[in-house]
Write an enzyme that holds these catalytic residues in place. Structure first.
Site, short mmCIF file in Angstrom:
data_model
loop_
_atom_site.label_atom_id
_atom_site.label_comp_id
_atom_site.label_asym_id
_atom_site.label_seq_id
_atom_site.Cartn_x
_atom_site.Cartn_y
_atom_site.Cartn_z
N ASP A 1 -1.59 1.71 -3.47
CA ASP A 1 -2.26 0.58 -4.15
C ASP A 1 -3.62 0.96 -4.73
OD1 ASP A 1 -3.39 0.75 -1.57
OD2 ASP A 1 -3.81 -1.40 -1.49
N HIS B 1 -10.43 6.27 2.13
CA HIS B 1 -11.16 5.07 1.72
C HIS B 1 -12.63 5.47 1.53
CE1 HIS B 1 -8.25 1.81 2.37
NE2 HIS B 1 -7.88 2.39 3.50
N SER C 1 -9.21 8.91 5.90
CA SER C 1 -8.01 8.48 5.18
C SER C 1 -8.20 8.42 3.67
CB SER C 1 -7.59 7.10 5.68
OG SER C 1 -8.64 6.17 5.44
N SER D 1 0.84 -1.20 0.00
CA SER D 1 0.00 0.00 0.00
C SER D 1 0.87 1.25 0.00
CB SER D 1 -0.96 -0.03 1.18
OG SER D 1 -1.83 1.07 1.14
N ASP E 1 -3.21 6.75 -3.31
CA ASP E 1 -2.21 6.11 -2.44
C ASP E 1 -1.51 5.01 -3.23
OD1 ASP E 1 -4.09 4.01 -2.43
OD2 ASP E 1 -3.66 3.50 -0.36
N ASP F 1 -6.48 2.32 -3.49
CA ASP F 1 -7.79 2.21 -2.84
C ASP F 1 -8.16 3.45 -2.02
OD1 ASP F 1 -6.08 1.78 -0.71
OD2 ASP F 1 -6.82 -0.24 -0.22
N GLU G 1 -13.96 7.17 5.07
CA GLU G 1 -13.03 7.44 6.16
C GLU G 1 -12.24 8.71 5.85
OE1 GLU G 1 -11.48 3.61 8.20
OE2 GLU G 1 -11.00 3.40 6.09
#
Length: 407
Positions: free
Chosen positions: A195, A280, A278, A58, A193, A197, A276
């Site tokens: 990977d 996601h 972050s 990730s 990011d 996601d 989220e």
């Protein structure tokens, strides 16, 4: 079992070890090659497989790597991962003959994403920053097919991450995106990011739109089409998001941080959307319920293509709040949950405390959160208030207690 991997130097080696182990245990392996994590999830949902493993580090440093594991279409977490560890340590495995098949899934994925997006008449110019991770591998062809004019930054995978680290939650990592948006007079910037996601978004003025603000934009769009929808956000998100969902006729649920936990809660509640801080973002509306930054970005493009307004104008009606980023405080692993419990007990004598995930303490003019990290020996703190002064007071009140209990 479908197996995909990212661009890290160690990923092909891990792929071969995993392939060999699965085959020897009697599992047929379907190799899908070097892909972003959401493409592995998409394969699990759309191909005839019983699960999947994504080999990826990730956004972690280049010499890290790991597995994201799906059983059926569900992501394993917590005790289930411990169960795999116990099986591995026991050394008792099933055996049998099995096959190896290699398939190309990227074209199917891209076609499917494009088919789920209904662009308006406005032609957009967009900066895409892949951060030399995997996100550009899908974002570039999908957004081009949607008719978007692209300004590409670092869309070639390079596991050394030579330009900046691929973590769009860190302001420093978005500086190239911000600069390119302003220089090219772009309508917005989208960063990924490692990977693919998680998403980061920058509006046309160069302002960063964090995960909870992005969720407001997306939730309004969904609630206009599907009134009464349930929408989930994690405990670090702004109170403004939960209030806005309710104001627009939705049902908001505050839930635990962690993509596997959020996905499980979505299934349980039938939520249309979850997100989220972050980055996601999980769509069950017109999608499969997993976190996919290319798809989330495409939904933002769809919204923007159907209005004459600038991106910044779409959120200009939000009440002004003042908040901190995530603050990290070192705390021994064996004590972090005990400290959070002490904080909850202390403040619950005088305040409402939400204990879904850590302790979110409700003050008259804002809130403060103390929670134990799922992955590190730290406490995560975040604060929000209606003024700079109230933010300072709330932060001082909570931080002084945290320091007291850690001593």
């Amino acid at each position: 079992i479908a197996v995909g991997f990212d661009a890290r130097k160690s990923s092909p080696q891990f792929t071969e070890i995993l392939r060999k182990g699965l085959n020897e245990a009697g599992c047929d392996v379907v190799l899908i090659g070097m892909v972003p994590t959401p493409v592995l999830y998409h394969t699990v949902f759309t191909k005839r497989v019983d699960g999947g493993v994504m080999i990826t580090g990730s956004h972690n440093p280049p010499n890290h790597n790991g597995f994201k594991i799906c059983l059926g279409t569900s992501t394993l977490f917590g005790s289930q991962i411990q169960e795999i560890k116990e099986i591995a340590l026991s050394g008792e495995f099933s055996q049998g003959a099995a096959s190896l098949q290699t398939i190309d899934v990227l074209d199917d994925y891209c076609r499917d994403i494009v088919s789920k997006i209904d662009m308006g008449n406005r032609r957009l110019k967009v900066v895409v920053d892949g951060g030399n991770g995997m996100g550009g591998e899908t974002a570039v062809p999908v957004y081009r097919e949607l008719g978007v004019e692209l300004v590409e930054l670092f869309t070639e995978p390079d596991s050394n991450f030579p330009n900046h680290h691929p973590d769009p939650t860190v302001t420093e990592n978005l500086q190239d995106t911000i600069k390119a948006v302003l220089e090219n007079k772009a309508d917005l910037g989208i960063a990924f990011d490692g990977d693919g996601d998680r998403i980061g978004v920058v509006d046309e003025t160069g302002r960063i739109i964090w995960g909870d603000e992005l969720m407001i934009l997306l939730s309004r769009s969904i609630l206009a089409e599907r009134p009464g929808s349930t929408i989930i956000a994690e405990v670090k998100c702004s109170q403004t998001l939960f209030d806005d969902i309710e104001k627009n006729g939705g049902t908001s649920i505050m839930w635990k941080a962690g993509h596997s936990l959020i996905k499980a809660k979505m299934k349980e509640t039938g939520a249309a959307l979850a997100g989220e801080m972050s980055g996601h973002i999980f769509f069950a509306d017109r999608f499969y319920g997993f976190d996919d930054a290319t798809y989330a970005g495409a939904r933002v493009l769809e919204i923007l293509s159907k209005t004459d307004k600038n991106f910044s104008e779409l959120l200009s009606d939000l009440p002004q709040t003042f908040s901190t980023p995530e603050l990290r405080v070192d705390c021994p692993d064996e004590r972090k949950f005990e400290i959070v419990q002490k904080i909850a007990d202390y403040f619950s004598r005088t305040h409402e405390v939400i204990t879904i995930d850590g302790a979110r303490i409700i003050f008259e003019n804002g809130w403060g959160l103390v929670r134990a990290s799922n992955t590190q020996a730290i406490l995560v703190l975040r604060f929000e208030a209606d003024s700079e002064e109230n933010l300072r007071q709330i932060r001082e009140t909570v931080e002084s207690r945290v320091k007291h209990f850690i001593r």
